[in-house]
Design a protein around this motif. Sequence first.
Motif, short mmCIF file in Angstrom:
data_model
loop_
_atom_site.label_atom_id
_atom_site.label_comp_id
_atom_site.label_asym_id
_atom_site.label_seq_id
_atom_site.Cartn_x
_atom_site.Cartn_y
_atom_site.Cartn_z
N GLY A 34 15.80 -18.21 -24.12
CA GLY A 34 17.88 -19.18 -24.93
C GLY A 34 18.70 -19.52 -23.96
N TRP A 35 18.51 -18.65 -22.90
CA TRP A 35 19.81 -18.55 -21.89
C TRP A 35 19.34 -19.36 -20.61
CZ3 TRP A 35 16.98 -14.17 -23.16
CH2 TRP A 35 16.19 -13.93 -22.24
N TYR A 74 8.10 -23.68 -22.03
CA TYR A 74 9.66 -23.64 -21.76
C TYR A 74 10.15 -22.81 -23.07
CZ TYR A 74 9.63 -27.67 -18.84
OH TYR A 74 10.15 -28.27 -17.40
N ASP A 75 9.33 -21.94 -23.73
CA ASP A 75 9.50 -21.04 -24.88
C ASP A 75 9.75 -20.05 -23.48
OD1 ASP A 75 9.85 -22.50 -26.84
OD2 ASP A 75 7.99 -22.13 -28.02
N PRO A 96 19.57 -29.58 -14.69
CA PRO A 96 20.20 -29.45 -15.53
C PRO A 96 19.47 -28.94 -17.02
CG PRO A 96 21.58 -30.01 -14.46
CD PRO A 96 20.33 -30.59 -13.86
N GLU A 97 20.07 -28.27 -17.97
CA GLU A 97 19.06 -27.64 -19.18
C GLU A 97 20.17 -28.84 -19.62
OE1 GLU A 97 16.74 -27.62 -21.64
OE2 GLU A 97 16.90 -26.00 -20.28
#
Length: 99
Positions: A34-35, A74-75, A96-97
């Motif tokens: 999540g971060w 990606y989780d 970059p996300e």
Amino acid sequence: MAKDLMPKSWKEFPDGIHVEVKDQPQGFDYITAGWRTFRPEVNLDKCVHCMICWLVCPDNAVVVEDGKMTGFFYDHCKGCGVCANECPVKAIEMVPEVK
Ligand code: SF4
Ligand code: SF4
């Protein structure tokens, strides 16, 4: 612990506490990404399937199928960039996300 209260051996240590987490996802079901601010992307044309990224990933987030690196979970990937740093042929780029 004060020095004079220190047990002489591990057998003298008091029991610790046991934390039970109920109704929470565990292990691989637990989403830890999540971060993430950057994500690794692999160029499979460059990849030589040496598995170094799989070895060094602290989150077990490198996907391997039939002995070949095929991408990322990606989780679970936290975007630390270790895989990109260690890849000997620079097949992994941190981007970059975008949310
Ligand atoms: S470290 Fe690089 S070359 Fe090796 S498997 Fe991973 S992406 Fe492929
Ligand atoms: S960026 Fe970090 S967590 Fe994500 S796959 Fe690479 S080594 Fe693993």
